[in-house]
Write an enzyme that holds these catalytic residues in place. Structure first.
Site, PDB file in Angstrom:
ATOM      1  N   GLY A  20      36.102 -46.086  53.551  1.00  0.00           N
ATOM      2  CA  GLY A  20      36.065 -44.806  54.594  1.00  0.00           C
ATOM      3  C   GLY A  20      34.699 -44.180  54.299  1.00  0.00           C
ATOM      4  N   ALA A  21      33.614 -44.681  53.661  1.00  0.00           N
ATOM      5  CA  ALA A  21      32.425 -44.105  53.275  1.00  0.00           C
ATOM      6  C   ALA A  21      31.315 -43.891  54.415  1.00  0.00           C
ATOM      7  CB  ALA A  21      31.983 -44.697  52.034  1.00  0.00           C
ATOM      8  N   GLY A  24      32.173 -37.952  56.342  1.00  0.00           N
ATOM      9  CA  GLY A  24      33.231 -37.083  55.598  1.00  0.00           C
ATOM     10  C   GLY A  24      33.076 -37.102  53.879  1.00  0.00           C
ATOM     11  N   GLY A  26      34.011 -39.393  52.163  1.00  0.00           N
ATOM     12  CA  GLY A  26      33.672 -40.802  51.601  1.00  0.00           C
ATOM     13  C   GLY A  26      32.240 -40.980  51.526  1.00  0.00           C
ATOM     14  N   SER A 149      46.500 -35.122  48.599  1.00  0.00           N
ATOM     15  CA  SER A 149      46.512 -34.093  49.455  1.00  0.00           C
ATOM     16  C   SER A 149      47.520 -33.185  49.231  1.00  0.00           C
ATOM     17  CB  SER A 149      46.619 -34.328  50.827  1.00  0.00           C
ATOM     18  OG  SER A 149      46.756 -33.261  51.661  1.00  0.00           O
ATOM     19  N   TYR A 174      52.277 -37.733  57.817  1.00  0.00           N
ATOM     20  CA  TYR A 174      51.225 -37.561  57.012  1.00  0.00           C
ATOM     21  C   TYR A 174      51.445 -37.324  55.382  1.00  0.00           C
ATOM     22  CZ  TYR A 174      46.705 -35.839  55.142  1.00  0.00           C
ATOM     23  OH  TYR A 174      45.325 -35.471  54.686  1.00  0.00           O
TER      24      TYR A 174
END
Length: 305
Positions: A20-21, A24, A26, A149, A174
């Site tokens: 996910g880079a 954001g 990442g 998280s 989540y």
């Protein structure tokens, strides 16, 4: 003394993969790793965003060794294809950061394999990715970082219905996915120790970071909840670059605590300088962790041997 990116050692010769880079947290993480000399793989699902991320990193660090590689975490076949490409090279992987994720989708959606989207993308595919890359991680005695998280604090692992086929609700799902990531980090360290793999498995969380993750989930929809989330964001949040600091700390500390957890150290770990974060009791339940691991192997078809 506050830890900053200036404390990161030279990473020349190290191979780092960040999922996910292309945006954001990442992207902010990849930017710093590339600037410190690491060879960085931007593992994500959008080639256009990947090319844009590559250009951005090279504009900041002209000599950066960075490249995009296709990895769609909503597809176990994509995870397998990605892993097979790297296994074929035989190149040890020094740092793996499992960052990509989705948050609080308003309605239940599924991956191509039929898993609930948040649990499948945030956790199951990362479980499969680490398992498939394990020989290359062991070869480098790698640092493996799972992104959790503050939401893990209220999480519950629903072993009898991990994919929430009944009673779907955005936030509990989540929370489960992020609790699962933290439990995965702890259990991976236990198994590495027991099997002599030599891994350092850690987790991190960004606090309340301003990224598109919030806007794309339940908090991004019109209504009272969204207005409340925006108000909290104005008061309690910090930038994506600041949110990436605990991730970078977890990935690069010369002597981290195996099974450690890192996050912001300000009020309720929402923002502030990076440091050691609090692991809630349910994340330390080794019996549930073993049950989650067994179900994860069954669901993904990936076993760690």
């Amino acid at each position: 003394m506050t830890w900053t990116t200036n404390d990161i050692p030279d990473l020349s010769g190290r191979l780092a993969i960040v999922t996910g880079a292309t945006g954001g947290l990442g992207l902010e993480t990849a930017l710093v790793l590339a600037g410190k000399g690491a060879e960085v793989v931007l593992a994500a699902r959008n080639p256009d965003k990947g090319a844009e991320a590559e250009r951005l990193i090279r504009s900041r660090h002209p000599n950066a060794a960075v490249r995009f590689e296709l990895l769609d975490l909503a597809s176990l076949a994509s995870v397998q294809a990605f892993a097979e490409r790297y296994l074929a090279t035989g190149r040890p992987i020094d740092i793996l950061i499992d960052n990509a994720g989705v948050m609080a989708l308003p309605t239940r959606q599924t991956t191509v394999d039929g898993f609930e989207m948040q649990f499948g993308t945030n956790y199951l595919s990362h479980f499969a990715l680490v398992g498939r890359l394990l020989p290359l991680l062991i070869a480098a005695k790698a640092r493996v970082v799972q992104l959790s998280s503050v939401a893990h604090r209220s999480g519950h692992i629903r072993l009898d219905d991990l994919n929430y086929q009944s009673h779907y609700s955005p936030w509990p799902v989540y929370q489960q996915s992020k609790l699962a990531m933290l439990m995965f980090a702890l259990e991976l360290q236990r198994r590495s120790d027991a099997n002599g793999w030599g891994l350092t498995s850690v987790a991190a969380h960004p606090g309340f970071a301003r990224t598109d993750l919030i806007a794309n989930g339940h908090a991004g929809k019109p209504g009272l909840f969204a207005r409340g989330a925006r108000l909290l964001e104005a008061v309690l949040s910090h930038s994506a670059a600041d949110g990436a600091l605990p991730i970078l700390m977890a990935a690069t500390l010369p002597d981290p605590t195996p099974g450690g957890y890192y996050g912001p150290t300000g009020f309720q770990e929402m923002k502030g300088p990076p440091g050691v974060a609090v692991i809630k009791r349910q994340a330390k339940d080794a019996d549930v962790a073993r049950g989650l691991w067994a179900e994860s192997e069954r669901l993904t078809g990936v076993t760690y041997g």
